[in-house]
Write a protein that holds these residues in place. Structure first.
Motif, PDB file in Angstrom:
ATOM      1  N   TYR A  93       0.837  -1.189   0.000  1.00 45.66           N
ATOM      2  CA  TYR A  93       0.000   0.000   0.000  1.00 45.66           C
ATOM      3  C   TYR A  93       0.879   1.249   0.000  1.00 45.66           C
ATOM      4  CZ  TYR A  93      -4.236  -2.675   0.779  1.00 45.66           C
ATOM      5  OH  TYR A  93      -5.303  -3.540   0.633  1.00 45.66           O
ATOM      6  N   TYR A  94       0.523   2.182  -0.869  1.00 48.03           N
ATOM      7  CA  TYR A  94       1.278   3.416  -1.025  1.00 48.03           C
ATOM      8  C   TYR A  94       0.376   4.625  -0.796  1.00 48.03           C
ATOM      9  CZ  TYR A  94       4.480   0.348  -3.575  1.00 48.03           C
ATOM     10  OH  TYR A  94       5.332  -0.672  -3.941  1.00 48.03           O
ATOM     11  N   CYS A  95       0.930   5.637  -0.137  1.00 52.32           N
ATOM     12  CA  CYS A  95       0.200   6.893  -0.074  1.00 52.32           C
ATOM     13  C   CYS A  95       0.819   7.867  -1.067  1.00 52.32           C
ATOM     14  CB  CYS A  95       0.190   7.479   1.324  1.00 52.32           C
ATOM     15  SG  CYS A  95       1.766   8.059   1.936  1.00 52.32           S
ATOM     16  N   ALA A  96       0.015   8.827  -1.476  1.00 53.20           N
ATOM     17  CA  ALA A  96       0.450   9.811  -2.460  1.00 53.20           C
ATOM     18  C   ALA A  96      -0.163  11.161  -2.129  1.00 53.20           C
ATOM     19  CB  ALA A  96       0.037   9.369  -3.859  1.00 53.20           C
ATOM     20  N   ALA A  97       0.533  12.205  -2.529  1.00 55.29           N
ATOM     21  CA  ALA A  97       0.058  13.562  -2.298  1.00 55.29           C
ATOM     22  C   ALA A  97       0.283  14.409  -3.534  1.00 55.29           C
ATOM     23  CB  ALA A  97       0.777  14.183  -1.098  1.00 55.29           C
ATOM     24  N   ARG A  98      -0.671  15.303  -3.785  1.00 53.44           N
ATOM     25  CA  ARG A  98      -0.532  16.276  -4.866  1.00 53.44           C
ATOM     26  C   ARG A  98      -0.513  17.653  -4.212  1.00 53.44           C
ATOM     27  NH1 ARG A  98      -1.259  17.306 -10.352  1.00 53.44           N
ATOM     28  NH2 ARG A  98      -2.006  19.412 -10.770  1.00 53.44           N
ATOM     29  N   ARG A  99       0.589  18.331  -4.325  1.00 55.52           N
ATOM     30  CA  ARG A  99       0.708  19.650  -3.732  1.00 55.52           C
ATOM     31  C   ARG A  99       0.124  20.704  -4.666  1.00 55.52           C
ATOM     32  NH1 ARG A  99       6.353  20.120  -3.623  1.00 55.52           N
ATOM     33  NH2 ARG A  99       6.561  18.008  -4.447  1.00 55.52           N
ATOM     34  N   GLY A 100      -0.228  21.848  -4.083  1.00 54.57           N
ATOM     35  CA  GLY A 100      -0.735  22.955  -4.868  1.00 54.57           C
ATOM     36  C   GLY A 100      -2.242  23.021  -4.872  1.00 54.57           C
ATOM     37  N   ARG A 101      -2.754  23.957  -5.629  1.00 54.73           N
ATOM     38  CA  ARG A 101      -4.192  24.193  -5.663  1.00 54.73           C
ATOM     39  C   ARG A 101      -4.755  24.123  -7.076  1.00 54.73           C
ATOM     40  NH1 ARG A 101      -5.149  22.796  -1.244  1.00 54.73           N
ATOM     41  NH2 ARG A 101      -5.821  24.052   0.539  1.00 54.73           N
ATOM     42  N   GLU A 102      -3.976  23.654  -8.027  1.00 51.45           N
ATOM     43  CA  GLU A 102      -4.490  23.526  -9.386  1.00 51.45           C
ATOM     44  C   GLU A 102      -5.568  22.460  -9.422  1.00 51.45           C
ATOM     45  OE1 GLU A 102      -1.533  22.481 -12.220  1.00 51.45           O
ATOM     46  OE2 GLU A 102      -2.909  22.452 -13.919  1.00 51.45           O
ATOM     47  N   PHE A 103      -6.677  22.782 -10.064  1.00 43.58           N
ATOM     48  CA  PHE A 103      -7.808  21.865 -10.092  1.00 43.58           C
ATOM     49  C   PHE A 103      -7.475  20.595 -10.864  1.00 43.58           C
ATOM     50  CE2 PHE A 103     -12.084  20.412 -10.114  1.00 43.58           C
ATOM     51  CZ  PHE A 103     -12.301  19.843 -11.359  1.00 43.58           C
ATOM     52  N   VAL A 104      -7.907  19.476 -10.332  1.00 42.56           N
ATOM     53  CA  VAL A 104      -7.873  18.206 -11.048  1.00 42.56           C
ATOM     54  C   VAL A 104      -9.250  17.573 -10.920  1.00 42.56           C
ATOM     55  CG1 VAL A 104      -5.413  17.790 -10.813  1.00 42.56           C
ATOM     56  CG2 VAL A 104      -6.971  16.983  -9.044  1.00 42.56           C
ATOM     57  N   SER A 105      -9.678  16.890 -11.940  1.00 42.23           N
ATOM     58  CA  SER A 105     -11.037  16.349 -11.934  1.00 42.23           C
ATOM     59  C   SER A 105     -11.148  15.106 -11.069  1.00 42.23           C
ATOM     60  CB  SER A 105     -11.491  16.048 -13.361  1.00 42.23           C
ATOM     61  OG  SER A 105     -10.603  15.118 -13.961  1.00 42.23           O
TER      62      SER A 105
END
Length: 126
Positions: A93-105
């Protein structure tokens, strides 16, 4: 890159529970999405659950009703509570993070993530 460290993996019997943690070395307040993915032996990476900065959560069909994703911004930690575990939950199991505030669907798309942990192994025995 923001280091992420997973913990809480291990071996559990069918029907049992585990709680995974993902500790970030920086504030997760400004992460747009955070998620858990998993990879079983011989299979591709599979999305499990995600949480948007708004608090909105999304689950895979296999996780719905059994797993709960949550995060504690004060502790910079993401969690995955797994209940009623099954042999098909065996995976890294892996965790992931997306930094910033750019919209993603979709926060369930692994391609959007900027940071990944090293993984923690989960085994389910009957």
């Amino acid at each position: 890159q923001m280091p992420l460290v997973e913990s809480g993996g291990g071996s559990v019997q069918v029907g049992g529970s585990l709680r995974l943690s993902c500790a970030a070395s920086e504030s997760i307040y400004n992460t747009y999405c955070m998620a858990w993915f998993r990879q079983a032996p011989g299979k591709g990476r599979e999305e499990v659950a995600s949480v948007r900065f708004t608090g909105a959560t999304t689950y895979s069909d296999s996780a719905k009703g059994r797993f709960t994703i949550s995060k504690d911004n004060g502790k910079n930690t993401l969690y995955l509570q797994m209940n009623n575990m099954k042999p098909e939950d065996i995976a890294q199991y892996y965790c992931a993070a997306r930094r910033g505030r750019e919209f993603v669907s979709s926060c369930m798309n692994p391609d959007i993530y900027t940071d990944w942990g090293q993984g923690t192994q989960v085994t389910v025995s009957s």
